[in-house]
Design a protein around this motif. Structure first.
Motif, PDB file in Angstrom:
ATOM      1  N   MET A   1       0.475  15.707   3.066  1.00 61.54           N
ATOM      2  CA  MET A   1      -0.059  17.057   2.827  1.00 61.54           C
ATOM      3  C   MET A   1       0.960  17.921   2.099  1.00 61.54           C
ATOM      4  N   ASN A   2       2.229  17.753   2.412  1.00 60.53           N
ATOM      5  CA  ASN A   2       3.243  18.526   1.689  1.00 60.53           C
ATOM      6  C   ASN A   2       3.234  18.168   0.214  1.00 60.53           C
ATOM      7  N   GLN A   3       3.008  16.917  -0.116  1.00 64.11           N
ATOM      8  CA  GLN A   3       2.919  16.537  -1.529  1.00 64.11           C
ATOM      9  C   GLN A   3       1.677  17.130  -2.160  1.00 64.11           C
ATOM     10  N   VAL A   4       0.559  17.181  -1.401  1.00 62.33           N
ATOM     11  CA  VAL A   4      -0.656  17.832  -1.917  1.00 62.33           C
ATOM     12  C   VAL A   4      -0.386  19.314  -2.157  1.00 62.33           C
ATOM     13  N   PHE A   5       0.297  19.928  -1.182  1.00 65.23           N
ATOM     14  CA  PHE A   5       0.598  21.352  -1.338  1.00 65.23           C
ATOM     15  C   PHE A   5       1.524  21.574  -2.539  1.00 65.23           C
ATOM     16  N   SER A   6       2.427  20.659  -2.782  1.00 66.64           N
ATOM     17  CA  SER A   6       3.319  20.808  -3.938  1.00 66.64           C
ATOM     18  C   SER A   6       2.532  20.746  -5.239  1.00 66.64           C
ATOM     19  N   VAL A   7       1.545  19.845  -5.321  1.00 71.66           N
ATOM     20  CA  VAL A   7       0.714  19.766  -6.528  1.00 71.66           C
ATOM     21  C   VAL A   7      -0.087  21.052  -6.693  1.00 71.66           C
ATOM     22  N   ILE A   8      -0.640  21.541  -5.572  1.00 73.30           N
ATOM     23  CA  ILE A   8      -1.404  22.794  -5.653  1.00 73.30           C
ATOM     24  C   ILE A   8      -0.494  23.930  -6.108  1.00 73.30           C
ATOM     25  N   ALA A   9       0.708  24.001  -5.527  1.00 71.69           N
ATOM     26  CA  ALA A   9       1.634  25.084  -5.893  1.00 71.69           C
ATOM     27  C   ALA A   9       2.018  25.011  -7.363  1.00 71.69           C
ATOM     28  N   ASN A  10       2.273  23.817  -7.863  1.00 68.43           N
ATOM     29  CA  ASN A  10       2.670  23.678  -9.264  1.00 68.43           C
ATOM     30  C   ASN A  10       1.518  23.984 -10.205  1.00 68.43           C
ATOM     31  N   SER A  11       0.294  23.869  -9.723  1.00 63.69           N
ATOM     32  CA  SER A  11      -0.850  24.196 -10.585  1.00 63.69           C
ATOM     33  C   SER A  11      -1.166  25.683 -10.593  1.00 63.69           C
ATOM     34  N   SER A  12      -0.488  26.448  -9.742  1.00 62.80           N
ATOM     35  CA  SER A  12      -0.793  27.878  -9.663  1.00 62.80           C
ATOM     36  C   SER A  12      -0.359  28.581 -10.935  1.00 62.80           C
ATOM     37  N   THR A  13      -1.137  29.548 -11.310  1.00 67.65           N
ATOM     38  CA  THR A  13      -0.836  30.356 -12.493  1.00 67.65           C
ATOM     39  C   THR A  13       0.082  31.512 -12.100  1.00 67.65           C
TER      40      THR A  13
ATOM     41  N   LEU B   1       0.833  -1.197   0.000  1.00 64.62           N
ATOM     42  CA  LEU B   1       0.000   0.000   0.000  1.00 64.62           C
ATOM     43  C   LEU B   1       0.878   1.260   0.000  1.00 64.62           C
ATOM     44  N   SER B   2       0.551   2.178  -0.904  1.00 62.80           N
ATOM     45  CA  SER B   2       1.245   3.465  -1.009  1.00 62.80           C
ATOM     46  C   SER B   2       0.223   4.510  -1.443  1.00 62.80           C
ATOM     47  N   TYR B   3       0.696   5.720  -1.614  1.00 64.59           N
ATOM     48  CA  TYR B   3      -0.229   6.780  -2.037  1.00 64.59           C
ATOM     49  C   TYR B   3       0.416   7.619  -3.134  1.00 64.59           C
ATOM     50  N   GLU B   4      -0.457   8.318  -3.862  1.00 65.49           N
ATOM     51  CA  GLU B   4      -0.032   9.295  -4.858  1.00 65.49           C
ATOM     52  C   GLU B   4      -1.047  10.418  -4.882  1.00 65.49           C
ATOM     53  N   VAL B   5      -0.603  11.571  -5.305  1.00 65.06           N
ATOM     54  CA  VAL B   5      -1.479  12.751  -5.403  1.00 65.06           C
ATOM     55  C   VAL B   5      -1.672  13.063  -6.873  1.00 65.06           C
ATOM     56  N   THR B   6      -2.929  13.100  -7.290  1.00 68.48           N
ATOM     57  CA  THR B   6      -3.252  13.352  -8.694  1.00 68.48           C
ATOM     58  C   THR B   6      -3.169  14.845  -8.989  1.00 68.48           C
TER      59      THR B   6
ATOM     60  N   GLY C   1      -5.331  -5.767 -11.381  1.00 68.17           N
ATOM     61  CA  GLY C   1      -4.468  -6.082 -10.264  1.00 68.17           C
ATOM     62  C   GLY C   1      -4.123  -4.902  -9.386  1.00 68.17           C
ATOM     63  N   VAL C   2      -4.872  -3.782  -9.447  1.00 68.74           N
ATOM     64  CA  VAL C   2      -4.564  -2.594  -8.652  1.00 68.74           C
ATOM     65  C   VAL C   2      -5.805  -2.235  -7.854  1.00 68.74           C
ATOM     66  N   LEU C   3      -5.644  -2.033  -6.548  1.00 64.87           N
ATOM     67  CA  LEU C   3      -6.713  -1.555  -5.674  1.00 64.87           C
ATOM     68  C   LEU C   3      -6.428  -0.103  -5.334  1.00 64.87           C
ATOM     69  N   THR C   4      -7.450   0.726  -5.459  1.00 71.64           N
ATOM     70  CA  THR C   4      -7.278   2.152  -5.190  1.00 71.64           C
ATOM     71  C   THR C   4      -8.393   2.631  -4.291  1.00 71.64           C
ATOM     72  N   LEU C   5      -8.068   3.658  -3.513  1.00 73.44           N
ATOM     73  CA  LEU C   5      -9.053   4.355  -2.676  1.00 73.44           C
ATOM     74  C   LEU C   5      -8.739   5.834  -2.786  1.00 73.44           C
ATOM     75  N   GLU C   6      -9.689   6.599  -3.346  1.00 73.83           N
ATOM     76  CA  GLU C   6      -9.469   8.024  -3.554  1.00 73.83           C
ATOM     77  C   GLU C   6     -10.076   8.813  -2.410  1.00 73.83           C
ATOM     78  N   ILE C   7      -9.304   9.804  -1.934  1.00 72.59           N
ATOM     79  CA  ILE C   7      -9.751  10.723  -0.893  1.00 72.59           C
ATOM     80  C   ILE C   7      -9.753  12.115  -1.507  1.00 72.59           C
ATOM     81  N   THR C   8     -10.936  12.644  -1.741  1.00 71.48           N
ATOM     82  CA  THR C   8     -11.053  13.990  -2.312  1.00 71.48           C
ATOM     83  C   THR C   8     -11.145  15.007  -1.188  1.00 71.48           C
ATOM     84  N   GLN C   9     -10.576  16.193  -1.443  1.00 74.22           N
ATOM     85  CA  GLN C   9     -10.593  17.293  -0.472  1.00 74.22           C
ATOM     86  C   GLN C   9     -10.103  16.803   0.889  1.00 74.22           C
TER      87      GLN C   9
END
Length: 1695
Positions: free
Chosen positions: A1244-1256, A1156-1161, A1201-1209
């Motif tokens: 959360m830092n990885q989430v913040f990094s995705v948010i920061a990279n999406s900033s205009t 089990l691991s995680y990724e931020v979309t 062969g992949v199990l996923t669980l998405e957590i939005t917001q």
């Protein structure tokens, strides 16, 4: 101090104004202007102004100018005022005097100066003075200035600094001898105070660096002064002098520069340039931290050919050692010694190891010699090759080729001179002339400048527009047609040269340069132009030039040019239409052969001035002749594809541009150009010729007048490589001398002519009394050795010798005569000097020196040699020995040399008597390993044969490989065999033995010393023999040695792989020296195809600890490989095997492939995932968080062969320990992921990094409150930490500066920005690492634009908020019966309170008893007519106004005659959108809502009104009774200020929509056919907020509420109209439109108040319907009156 100049001012021409005060200059200038014609003056005056008066006598002014204090420039333009009194007295006022007497003198001087200045000003006011008075005043001023200067000098001497001294040389400049195209720098160090002035001279002529840009460079820094001469040529050989001068004296020093020219004139053969120190110019090895860079240019570009329009690239690979990324070389490209800069035609590229030059669009201008210069800190290297550009095919067959090198010169306000060069190819017929085209920059339109072709390659273009930029091109024409246009010239601006110097020399690519002039001064007529000359005269035109007049005021002047035929006095104005602005003019249409005179007049708004002095008579015709044909043409062989052509220059050629060379195959008479760009020399290398062909050549000269006739054809020459006779030998020495003979030795020539030297010829001559005699041949047959005994000489006679070398090309020129030698018997005991010293195998730290024994042995045989060495530039005392012990060999390898240093060597022989005379020293040799240097390689082939191999990459056609042993040339014997193929040679040992030990060397002839050696030692021979034996008796090669690996279930595999094994191969398996075989424990496998040998063990036990060996045998070849498994190695392998077995059992059921691991979309969703395997249908996957099961909404899919669980917001509540459990009947497996504490922070830092990279990027937006900076993110999380920065400091938020988030927008609001708010802003997103920062610069133009927009929005908001307006309450049309009273009320808004005016038919109304006009509380305006009559009909308007704006509201009042009440009210809308309130039946007789509307009948007397085509029936409300309302006045109720818009809904014909008390305005839609819907009972009047008071009027029993324009329909109580009018079907309201969806629309408000409403009558409203029909509320109404018109109310859905 009687007025004489100081000594350092007397003898120097360059002394002029530098040592004078500005006051003295001005006074002398005024004196020249006022008294130049008078030469008599006082003696002191002449002494003070000698230099200036001499100049004035040469060019006296024609007029007497009155004295003035105005400062004038060279063109007599006023540039300021001169006050010579007070500026010159700075030192008087500074307080240098220290006695009262001196101070008194200063005061007296001050008064005298003040009086003189006052008298000077009065002289300005006086208009008439005699010349004598003016001269006297000027002389007094000069005398006073002289006294001031003398007094200043006196005080300077009183306070003279003790440090002042004459200049002195600390380091004097030294002389240099350099090669052509090298740079030389003369430098010196000079001390002196005051700081001396430095001037450099060449042959006593001062050097001006600006006169020859790039040639000379003068640098002075910290008393170190240098003169750099770039790319020296033979003309730079001269004596250079540096002069230093100050107020104490002058000193000079001399240095000579000698530029040597290489005799072969081959650039590639020139020595490498010396290293230069760029700061001071002295020779130095370099550099950066002791690093010396070696630069080698390889893969060089050669002679290239291209065609016009093509793209051509030149490139070289550059090797720089050492390669340091920090230090990159400087790459420069030159064409014909001119530095190329990147442009649209030229592109350069440096990749780090390759330099490339790309010519994007070839033109003939691109032809020339291209040079690559690679500059490093250690010096530079160059490579050159010629590029030829052929003409493109002409558009018309037989047409000439395009001209080239179009250039603009003498550009002025309205004309420019265009020059070009004639093409080499005329297309087969003579060129008739050229057409010049021009194009304004920024456009694409080309206009032809000349109507008839001009033959002269120079043409003045006139008629240009001042200030605009132009480009030019030229086309050639012959009888066949027109050529293609040339390459366009560089843009040039049509403007005054002074303006161009001020604005910049280069013209812009686009746009227009605007030239402004000062306001003209009225009444000033310009004077005469001066110095009118004829610059150029041809048979087509004459160019005049002149100087502007001195008297022209501030106004710009223009010119008229006049001409006159010589011998007459009839002047004719040439430019009658438009005067010219430039002091240049070109005259056309002159008769060839006639003589003319010319003059010029100036004009401005004040008038036309006097004409200038006319020119001398000028005869119209070409002054420049076509050059004569060049002289004798001589071709010489060069290479296999080129020939060197030289010729004699054209005689008396003026303004020569160059030469064109043409070639032709002998006998063909077909000539081809060798160059398409003229060359200026008298020697050219013609490339691209066919090897073996015979060619002839001729040459033509070119200047602006045309191309000369062809020279005579050269002799035919065959194209093949040139072989020249060798250069002369040098270094003649005597090796032995006896009574009648002498043995001479010499050195081989530096240039052998491209062929082997076949021999040498020696000459000698007697020298008697110091006078040499005639030369005599010593040998008739050439000698091959470089030593020769000359016999039959006379004892004790003095002789000189010379030697000539010969090859197949012939005998070369003799050497210089040797020193004088005496023929006598040598009786010395020591041996003579060795000779024929040679150097081989030069490397960066070693070389090999060879020599031959001395001819003279001395008393005893030579038993050894000593070698001496010194640096090439070291003194003679620096010789030192290389070997302490004498060597008995005639060669030695000298080691430990310093890389890059040049050395010379000599050898001395010894015998028992001692050491003899040293040999001649060698030529300097640099210790460096040349690129491509190879060494001898020893090789043993598969058959065991040993060989020495050498490869040469610089092989020539005549090169040979020469093998030597111990530096003695070998021949093939039974022991050695030599093979040479291509550039490789091989020496093969047939039977290697100890006899073959020694030094083997190989030399390649006809190269630059390519050689190498290999020392075969005893140990080396043994190794080679061993390898040879292995090759002869091979073993089985193994790809891999014996190895071990683990398989699934913990099985152990031992394996190895043989490279090649035959089918007869055998394997034996050994464990601890015991043979093992296949059985239950051991499984063996041998694949002979792949060579893989395997052995398997199911599990390892303690008994398996030991050594495993595989023994291979294949014929006579054997091999074996062992693997030791003991101790910790065995235990680790056993442990890993057990783990693999357990892991295999785990994987038999459902299991995790990836835990089990995680990724931020990118959408900031957190996805928990794991990869599973071995799942089946009944397998279950359960998700848990903190021990509680998570219900997953979607069915799990195991297909991928992949199990996923998405957590939005995601938020803090999502933190926890997540677990996934897999289970079925086969087993169970689990995986856990900890997302608490640090794990959750990392997520959360990885989430913040995705948010920061999406900033205009940060944007700037202006609002009415201030300036807003904002950025958008794809998703915002409340936990996101964002920091705003201003000027790199965090912002402290206040009421004025705030930040926030709206949706996905993060913003920073700066209210009421100020200058302090300028700067760089940044928003920083924290992601636990480096973070991300977005920045924006709010400064400069960005801040100004944003602030201006904020001010505009703020002002617009204030104006819009406070302007006067009619908020609502007035209808469009009101119809009322005569005698009724009308009351209309509307809301008014505005700040400040607006002014209210009522108008009737555009005329202002005044309140009276009939018209009552009120404006209450600044908000409500009412309009009342007490008793309406027909005269009140018309258009009424209300006009409201304040300082922010004006607005009006209009309505139309229609008054009808009074009629009886029929008891029925009908609402109909005509085509114009007006509502007619007509008769209807009582409400009690209304039809049911579900009843279909009655069918209309044809019109009858007293019948109902016919239904127009676009009308909509009115549907009554059946269920709600009509409640009568008490009588109230008709009142207009305003709508609230900011009503909320409501989107209308489509109406239903059978429904009735009641109107609420506070209706909301609907959004207006295009109008549709109108239908009227009855209004619900018990309706109260519609009012606005605030409510409007109602004034009761008895005559109007029913209230009427009207809405503002384009809002909601008015609710109007009316009575039936006796005769309603019938609307015309073809008249359509401009607001009418169809609505297919039945949506309600709004139209203009209309009110019909024809009848008073009775009690019990309902108030009805109009709505839109889709069907054009009419529904009556009661029985048919009385017959309508067709003459009356109705008004259409505005319709909308009611809430």
């Amino acid at each position: 101090m009687s007025g004489s100049l100081p000594f350092y001012q007397k003898h120097h021409r360059h002394y002029d104004r530098g040592y004078r005060s500005r006051e003295t200059e001005s006074a002398i200038s005024q004196y020249q202007q006022s008294s130049s014609s008078y030469t008599k003056s006082t003696k002191g005056l002449r002494a003070a102004t000698y230099t200036a008066l001499d100049e004035s006598r040469l060019s006296p002014l024609p007029k007497r100018a009155k004295p003035t204090y105005l400062a004038m420039d060279k063109e007599n333009q006023i540039i300021g005022y001169v006050v010579p009194i007070f500026r010159g007295s700075r030192e008087f006022e500074s307080g240098l005097s220290d006695t009262e007497e001196v101070r008194a003198k200063e005061s007296a001087g001050y008064l005298a100066r003040r009086d003189l200045f006052s008298s000077g000003m009065e002289s300005e006011r006086t208009e008439h003075k005699s010349r004598r008075t003016i001269m006297r005043e000027s002389a007094e001023r000069i005398s006073l200035s002289k006294r001031i200067h003398e007094n200043e000098e006196y005080h300077k001497r009183l306070n003279e600094d003790s440090l002042m001294h004459t200049p002195e040389f600390v380091i004097r400049p030294r002389s240099h001898t350099v090669w052509e195209k090298q740079c030389v720098r003369l430098h010196c160090t000079i001390s002196g105070w005051p700081e001396p002035r430095i001037v450099w001279y060449k042959n006593n002529v001062s050097i001006d660096p600006m006169a020859n840009p790039g040639k000379y460079k003068v640098v002075s820094s910290y008393n170190v002064h240098s003169l750099e001469i770039n790319r020296c040529d033979f003309d730079d050989t001269a004596q250079y002098r540096v002069s230093a001068m100050n107020s104490k004296g002058e000193i000079s020093a001399l240095a000579s520069v000698v530029v040597k020219r290489f005799k072969g004139e081959i650039d590639e053969s020139l020595p490498s340039p010396r290293l230069q120190n760029r700061k001071f110019g002295f020779e130095a090895p370099c550099l950066e931290y002791g690093v010396k860079f070696e630069t080698h240019i390889v893969e060089k570009f050669g002679v290239s050919f291209g065609r016009e329009g093509e793209t051509l690239s030149l490139g070289c690979s550059v090797i720089i050692y050492p390669s340091l990324q920090r230090f990159q070389p400087e790459i420069e490209w030159y064409r014909d010694d001119k530095l190329l800069m990147p442009s649209k035609w030229v592109q350069t590229h440096w990749s780090g190891d390759r330099a490339t030059l790309t010519l994007t669009h070839l033109n003939k201008e691109d032809e020339g010699l291209y040079t690559l210069r690679v500059i490093t800190k250690s010096g530079f290297e160059t490579h050159s090759a010629y590029v030829f550009v052929r003409d493109a095919d002409a558009d018309v067959a037989g047409a000439p080729c395009a001209p080239l090198d179009v250039y603009c010169q003498e550009a002025n306000k309205d004309y420019v001179i265009v020059t070009w060069k004639q093409p080499a190819v005329d297309g087969g017929s003579a060129i008739l002339g050229y057409f010049v085209d021009r194009c304004e920059v920024g456009t694409t339109h080309w206009a032809q400048c000349n109507d008839t072709p001009v033959k002269f390659a120079r043409f003045p273009v006139t008629g240009l527009v001042e200030g605009r930029s132009y480009m030019f091109r030229v086309r050639a024409v012959n009888k066949a047609g027109m050529s293609r246009p040339s390459r366009v010239s560089e843009p040039v601006a049509a403007m005054d040269p002074a303006d161009r110097a001020r604005k910049g020399a280069s013209a812009p690519w686009t746009g227009q340069i605007i030239v402004t002039e000062e306001e003209p001064v009225e009444g000033v007529v310009p004077g005469r132009p001066g110095e009118l000359t004829v610059n150029e005269a041809t048979k087509n035109y004459v160019v005049l030039s002149w100087k502007p007049p001195g008297e022209k005021g501030h106004e710009g002047v223009m010119y008229y040019v006049e001409k006159c035929v010589s011998g007459t006095d009839s002047w004719q104005r040439v430019n009658t239409d438009i005067p010219v602005k430039s002091p240049r003019f070109a005259l056309f249409d002159l008769a060839e052969g006639k003589s003319y005179r010319f003059r010029v007049r100036c004009c401005n708004s004040a008038g036309v001035g006097e004409p200038s002095e006319p020119t001398e008579a000028i005869t119209v015709g070409d002054k420049l002749d076509i050059p004569s044909a060049p002289g004798r043409v001589v071709p010489t062989r060069n290479t296999d594809t080129s020939v060197v052509v030289s010729w004699e220059a054209s005689r008396d050629a003026k303004e020569l541009v160059g030469y064109y060379i043409e070639s032709s195959i002998a006998g063909s008479n077909t000539w081809e150009p060798c160059n398409n760009k003229p060359v200026k020399g008298t020697r050219f290398i013609c490339h691209g010729l066919t090897t073996g062909e015979r060619y002839v050549f001729h040459v033509r000269a070119v200047n602006a007048a045309g191309i000369s006739e062809c020279s005579q054809e050269s002799e035919a020459i065959e194209v093949k490589a040139a072989i020249a006779s060798p250069a002369p030998p040098f270094g003649i020495t005597v090796l032995e001398s006896v009574r009648d003979s002498m043995v001479l030795a010499w050195k081989q020539p530096t240039f052998i002519g491209g062929a082997d030297i076949t021999g040498y010829f020696v000459d000698y001559r007697e020298v008697i009394g110091g006078v040499p005699g005639k030369w005599h041949e010593a040998n008739i047959k050439s000698v091959s050795e470089r030593a020769y005994r000359i016999s039959e000489l006379k004892e004790n006679m003095l002789y000189q010798f010379q030697v000539r070398a010969a090859n197949m090309a012939g005998v070369g020129i003799p050497s210089l005569p040797s020193d004088v030698f005496k023929c006598e018997e040598w009786t010395i005991a020591v041996p003579g000097p060795p000779h024929d010293l040679q150097i081989q195998e030069v490397r960066k730290d070693s070389l090999v020196l060879l020599w031959k024994p001395p001819v003279y042995q001395g008393r005893d045989a030579v038993n050894g040699y000593y070698i001496d060495i010194k640096e090439a530039e070291a003194d003679f005392e620096m010789w030192r020995g290389v070997n302490e012990k004498a060597t008995n060999k005639a060669f030695m390898k000298i080691k430990n040399l310093k890389e890059g240093e040049s050395y010379v060597f000599r050898v001395r022989a010894q015998n028992k008597a001692g050491v003899g005379k040293a040999s001649e020293q060698t030529e300097p040799v640099e210790a460096v390993t040349k690129p491509g240097t190879a060494e001898i390689v020893v090789n043993v082939d598969d058959d065991g044969v040993i060989s020495l191999n050498f490869e040469c990459s610089k092989l020539t056609a005549d090169s040979k490989f020469v093998w030597s042993k111990n530096y003695k040339e070998m021949e093939e014997t039974g022991c050695m065999t030599f093979e040479t193929k291509g550039n490789k040679s091989k020496a093969i040992f047939n039977t290697p033995s100890e006899d073959d030990l020694g030094i083997y060397s190989c030399v390649v002839t006809h190269t630059d010393g390519v050689s190498a050696s290999y020392t075969l030692t005893e140990e080396g021979l043994k190794d080679l023999l061993k390898i040879s034996h292995e090759h002869k008796f091979p073993i089985i090669p193994l790809k891999t040695e014996l190895a071990v690996e683990l398989l699934e279930k913990g099985r152990v595999r031992f394996w190895l792989q043989a490279e090649k094994i035959s089918a007869n191969g055998k394997v034996e398996y050994v464990f601890n020296d015991n043979m093992i075989s296949q059985g239950e424990k051991y499984k063996m496998n041998f694949d002979k195809n792949t060579g893989i040998i395997e052995m398997f063990i199911e599990s390892l036990g303690k008994e398996d600890e030991g050594t495993f060996t595989f023994q291979l045998q294949d014929g006579k070849a054997t091999n074996q490989s062992s693997l030791v498994l003991i101790g910790d190695v065995f235990k680790q392998l056993q442990k890993e095997s057990e783990f693999q077995r357990k892991e295999w059992h785990r994987k038999q059921g459902p299991h995790f492939v990836e835990y089990l691991s995680y990724e931020v979309t990118p959408e900031c969703c957190v996805r928990l995932k794991c990869k599973v395997g071995n799942m089946k249908k009944d397998s279950v996957a359960l998700w848990y968080k903190d021990g509680r099961e998570i219900k997953v909404s979607e069915k799990l899919d195991f297909s991928e062969g992949v199990l996923t669980l998405e957590i939005t917001q995601i938020s803090k509540k999502d933190a926890g320990i997540y677990e996934v459990v897999l289970k079925d009947d086969r087993g169970k497996d689990s995986s856990t992921l900890n997302l608490t504490d640090q794990g959750f922070k990392d997520l959360m830092n990885q989430v913040f990094s995705v948010i920061a990279n999406s900033s205009t990027p940060l944007k700037i937006q202006s609002t009415e409150e201030g300036i807003r900076l904002y950025s958008f993110v794809s998703y915002y999380n409340d936990e996101l930490h964002v920091t705003w920065h201003h000027k790199e400091a965090a912002i402290a938020f206040t009421e004025r500066i705030k930040s926030g988030v709206v949706g996905e927008q993060l913003w920073l609001q700066i209210s009421e920005p100020t200058e302090k708010d300028k700067g760089k802003y940044a928003i920083e997103f924290f992601d636990g690492k480096g973070g991300l920062r977005r920045t924006v610069e709010l400064a400069g133009q960005a801040f100004d634009d944003a602030y201006a927009e904020f001010q505009r929005l703020k002002a617009a908001a204030i104006a819009e908020r406070n302007r006067a307006r009619v908020a609502g309450g007035l209808p469009d049309v009101v119809t009322i019966q005569e005698g009724k009273s009308l009351n209309l009320t509307c809301d008014i808004w505005g700040d400040p309170m607006p002014e209210v005016t009522w108008l009737k038919n555009e005329r202002e109304m005044v309140s009276d008893d009939h018209y009552i006009l009120k404006f209450e509380s600044g908000k409500f305006a009412s309009f009342t007519i007490t008793s309406v009559n027909t005269a009140d009909s018309g258009k009424y308007s209300i006009l409201v106004k304040n300082k922010y704006g004006t607005e009006s509201g209009d309505f139309t009042l229609k008054v009808t005659e009074s009629m009886g009440d029929f008891g029925v009210i009908s609402y109909l809308a005509d085509v114009d959108g007006n509502v007619t309130v007509g008769p209807s039946t009582p409400a009690s007789t209304c039809h049911s809502a579900k009843q279909a509307p009655p069918t209309p009948t044809p019109p009858k007397p007293k019948s109902a009104t016919p239904i127009p085509k676009n009308q909509t029936p009115i549907t009554p409300t059946p269920s709600t009774p009509v409640t009568p309302n008490p009588p109230t006045p008709i009142s207009m109720t305003p709508i609230p200020k900011n009503p909320s818009p409501v989107t209308p809904n489509p109406p239903t014909p059978t429904s009735v929509t009641p109107i609420p008390q506070n209706p909301t305005p609907v959004t207006p839609n295009p109008p549709t056919p109108t239908s009227m819907t009855p209004v619900a009972q018990n309706r109260t009047p519609v009012t606005s907020n605030p409510p409007t008071s109602m004034t009761p009027i008895p005559q109007n029993p029913t209230p009427v509420t009207l809405t503002p324009e384009s809002q909601t329909p008015a609710t109007i109580p009316t009575a039936p109209t006796p005769q309603p009018s019938t609307p015309t079907p073809d008249k359509k309201s401009k607001n009418e439109a169809k609505d297919d969806k039945g949506k309600a629309t709004m139209q203009k408000d209309s009110v019909n108040l024809n009848q008073p409403a009775e009690e019990g009558e309902a108030v009805e409203a109009a709505t839109t319907e889709a069907t054009p029909s009419v529904t009556s509320i009661s029985d048919p109404a009385p017959e309508p009156n067709p003459e009356e018109s109705t008004s259409v109310p505005e319709t909308a859905n009611e809430e």
